[in-house]
Design an enzyme around this catalytic site. Structure first.
Site, PDB file in Angstrom:
ATOM      1  N   TYR A  19       0.840  -1.194   0.000  1.00 37.86           N
ATOM      2  CA  TYR A  19       0.000   0.000   0.000  1.00 37.86           C
ATOM      3  C   TYR A  19       0.880   1.251   0.000  1.00 37.86           C
ATOM      4  CZ  TYR A  19      -3.214   3.602   1.647  1.00 37.86           C
ATOM      5  OH  TYR A  19      -3.927   4.769   1.785  1.00 37.86           O
ATOM      6  N   GLU A  41     -11.685   6.124   4.644  1.00 39.15           N
ATOM      7  CA  GLU A  41     -11.072   6.850   5.770  1.00 39.15           C
ATOM      8  C   GLU A  41     -12.098   7.040   6.886  1.00 39.15           C
ATOM      9  OE1 GLU A  41      -7.996   7.562   6.451  1.00 39.15           O
ATOM     10  OE2 GLU A  41      -6.991   7.467   4.507  1.00 39.15           O
ATOM     11  N   TRP A  49      -5.497   1.731   9.967  1.00 39.88           N
ATOM     12  CA  TRP A  49      -5.683   1.661   8.523  1.00 39.88           C
ATOM     13  C   TRP A  49      -5.483   0.240   8.005  1.00 39.88           C
ATOM     14  CZ3 TRP A  49      -8.391   3.859   5.097  1.00 39.88           C
ATOM     15  CH2 TRP A  49      -8.150   3.651   3.737  1.00 39.88           C
TER      16      TRP A  49
END
Length: 183
Positions: A19, A41, A49
């Protein structure tokens, strides 16, 4: 062979590293993808995350590949179904915020506001390079964008979430000073 220098948060998890290396901080200009990232988000609020990354495919399946037209048409029965889906974050408020976010996105579109052009204009039209090496939790820009998003009906878009979104989508370049992805 010399090891690549990455932002410290990328750690050693292969998914997180991929990522970081391939997505985080790469300037995004596609309105739908920017909206998807903002919704993800919002789901991340209060969580890490990596949790969202691990569930991203399930989120995409649950929310019709984040097609705002389809998401905006979701009803209470869909919310109830999603609350039973172990593949996603089962928060009624966040699910309803995503449906509401689709409606707000489509309203902007109907009023001639392209989501990408809108946010990039707020940022000055090009990526903002952090030259200090200090990564804040929020900035004046994230507070301004947050306020504007809330005014348009978006939820889970506080200035900290918005700043994380600006970073993730490359609107702000917060790669560490020595990170290979900085330039």
């Amino acid at each position: 062979m010399k090891e690549l220098v990455r932002c410290s948060w990328a750690g050693s998890d292969p998914l997180y590293r991929a990522y970081h290396d391939e997505e985080w901080g790469v300037p995004l200009y596609d309105s739908r993808t920017l909206w998807e990232m903002l919704m993800l988000e919002g789901f991340q609020a209060g969580l890490s995350w990596i949790t969202i990354l691990r569930k991203r495919d399930a989120f995409r399946k649950a929310f019709h590949n984040f097609d705002p037209v389809k998401v905006a048409k979701m009803k209470e029965a869909d919310v109830e179904r999603l609350l039973e889906n172990p593949g996603i974050i089962r928060s009624r408020a966040k699910i309803e915020a995503t449906i509401g976010g689709a409606k707000a996105y489509l309203k902007m579109q109907a009023e001639g506001e392209d989501f990408s052009q809108w946010v990039w204009k707020m940022a000055g039209g090009k990526p903002i390079l952090n030259t200090t090496g200090v990564v804040p939790a929020k900035t004046a820009l994230s507070e301004e964008v947050s306020k504007a998003l809330k005014k348009r009906g978006f939820k889970f878009v506080g200035p900290v979430i918005v700043y994380a979104w600006l970073q993730a989508t490359g609107i702000v370049n917060d790669h560490a000073l020595k990170c290979f992805r900085r330039t």
